[in-house]
Scaffold this motif. Structure first.
Motif, short mmCIF file in Angstrom:
data_model
loop_
_atom_site.label_atom_id
_atom_site.label_comp_id
_atom_site.label_asym_id
_atom_site.label_seq_id
_atom_site.Cartn_x
_atom_site.Cartn_y
_atom_site.Cartn_z
N THR A 22 49.84 16.39 -8.62
CA THR A 22 48.78 16.05 -7.69
C THR A 22 49.34 16.24 -6.29
O THR A 22 50.39 15.68 -5.96
N ILE A 23 48.69 17.06 -5.48
CA ILE A 23 49.19 17.36 -4.13
C ILE A 23 48.17 16.89 -3.10
O ILE A 23 46.98 17.16 -3.22
N ALA A 24 48.65 16.16 -2.11
CA ALA A 24 47.75 15.54 -1.13
C ALA A 24 48.13 15.96 0.29
O ALA A 24 49.28 15.80 0.70
N ASP A 25 47.15 16.50 1.01
CA ASP A 25 47.32 16.84 2.43
C ASP A 25 45.95 17.25 2.96
O ASP A 25 45.22 17.96 2.28
N PHE A 26 45.59 16.79 4.16
CA PHE A 26 44.28 17.13 4.71
C PHE A 26 44.40 18.09 5.90
O PHE A 26 43.43 18.38 6.59
N ASP A 27 45.59 18.64 6.12
CA ASP A 27 45.85 19.50 7.27
C ASP A 27 45.60 20.97 6.92
O ASP A 27 45.57 21.36 5.75
N GLU A 28 45.46 21.80 7.96
CA GLU A 28 45.36 23.24 7.80
C GLU A 28 46.66 23.92 8.19
O GLU A 28 47.47 23.36 8.94
N ILE A 29 46.88 25.12 7.71
CA ILE A 29 48.12 25.86 7.97
C ILE A 29 48.04 26.50 9.35
O ILE A 29 47.07 27.18 9.69
N ASP A 30 49.09 26.28 10.12
CA ASP A 30 49.21 26.86 11.46
C ASP A 30 50.38 27.84 11.46
O ASP A 30 51.32 27.71 10.67
N LEU A 31 50.33 28.82 12.34
CA LEU A 31 51.40 29.82 12.40
C LEU A 31 52.76 29.17 12.63
O LEU A 31 53.78 29.64 12.11
N SER A 32 52.79 28.07 13.39
CA SER A 32 54.06 27.40 13.68
C SER A 32 54.65 26.71 12.47
O SER A 32 55.81 26.28 12.49
N ASN A 33 53.87 26.57 11.38
CA ASN A 33 54.38 25.94 10.15
C ASN A 33 55.28 26.86 9.35
O ASN A 33 56.14 26.40 8.58
N LEU A 34 55.11 28.17 9.50
CA LEU A 34 55.62 29.11 8.51
C LEU A 34 57.15 29.23 8.49
O LEU A 34 57.71 29.64 7.48
N HIS A 35 57.82 28.87 9.57
CA HIS A 35 59.28 29.03 9.58
C HIS A 35 59.97 28.04 8.64
O HIS A 35 61.13 28.24 8.28
N ARG A 36 59.25 27.00 8.22
CA ARG A 36 59.86 25.99 7.36
C ARG A 36 59.01 25.66 6.13
O ARG A 36 59.54 25.15 5.15
N GLN A 37 57.72 25.92 6.17
CA GLN A 37 56.83 25.57 5.06
C GLN A 37 56.70 26.80 4.16
O GLN A 37 55.71 27.54 4.20
N VAL A 38 57.72 26.97 3.32
CA VAL A 38 57.93 28.24 2.60
C VAL A 38 56.94 28.48 1.47
O VAL A 38 56.95 29.55 0.86
N LEU A 39 56.09 27.54 1.21
CA LEU A 39 55.06 27.71 0.19
C LEU A 39 53.96 28.66 0.65
O LEU A 39 53.25 29.24 -0.16
N TYR A 40 53.82 28.82 1.97
CA TYR A 40 52.68 29.55 2.52
C TYR A 40 53.09 30.92 3.07
O TYR A 40 54.25 31.18 3.36
N ARG A 41 52.08 31.79 3.24
CA ARG A 41 52.26 33.13 3.76
C ARG A 41 51.44 33.29 5.04
O ARG A 41 50.54 32.49 5.31
#
Length: 216
Positions: A56-75
């Motif tokens: 079960t994964i919980a988060d209400f945020d959207e992906i921002d370009l500044s996330n990508l250097h560390r949030q390796v799940l996303y493209r």
């Protein structure tokens, strides 16, 4: 387990401390990850890869370009999407055999406790004290083990709180909300591999709790 599962998890099953019995426990395991950012990304990837059967994964945020250097799940193509939606797609691409339940709304005391009650282990991958204290209270109430991680700049920490055991200290025993300094990555920065390391350790501790391997 079928032949495909035996092949998929073969290197893990070879570990004497896990073996077939431990893998069966993982396949039946239920884990809640709160926060799908820098910590939740690697934690969820490794738990999905390990064959934890119900995430079960919980988060209400959207992906921002500044996330990508560390949030390796996303493209890059995921920028603008809700994190849980992109996470479901990318985790299922890694392991289509597991069940993934997304919670894309802000958690309150009622739905947080319900989510905690439905799992075996809770992974706190959030980034603020308010959420951490709320998660801790729900885990204490539900008597669920809590794997808590935090990272900022070039440092991080992981703790395991055995709320399922009698007389075990909880997160609030270690931290008090009075006078807590609210720092986050947006204000202070963070090195990407640091959150990867901490999130990976959270996954290790979760696997240990589910399989009964080693000590926390």
């Amino acid at each position: 387990m079928d032949d495909q599962q035996l092949l998929r998890y073969s290197r893990q099953i070879l570990l004497p401390s896990i073996d077939f019995e431990g893998q069966q426990k993982l396949l039946a395991g239920r884990v809640l990850i709160i926060g799908m950012g820098g910590l939740g990304s690697p934690a969820s990837l490794y738990l999905a890869g390990a064959g934890v059967g119900h995430l079960t994964i919980a988060d209400f945020d959207e992906i921002d370009l500044s996330n990508l250097h560390r949030q390796v799940l996303y493209r890059t193509s995921d920028v603008g999407r809700q994190k849980v939606d992109a996470a479901v797609d990318n985790l299922r691409a890694l392991n289509p055999e597991i069940e993934i339940r997304p919670l894309g709304t802000e958690m309150n005391s009622e739905n947080l406790l319900a989510a905690v009650n439905s799992v075996d282990v809770v992974v706190d991958a959030s980034d603020n004290f308010t959420t951490r204290f709320a998660i801790n209270q729900a885990c204490v109430t539900a008597r669920k083990p809590l794997v808590s991680g935090a990272a900022i700049r070039t440092e991080g920490q992981v703790s395991v709180f055995r709320n399922d055991l009698p007389d075990s200290p909880c997160y609030r025993c270690l931290y008090r909300d009075e006078g807590a300094v609210a720092e986050n990555c947006a204000q202070s920065g963070v090195m990407g591999p640091v959150v990867g390391t901490i999130g990976g350790i959270e996954a290790i501790e979760t696997i240990k709790l589910i399989t009964g391997t080693g000590t926390t």
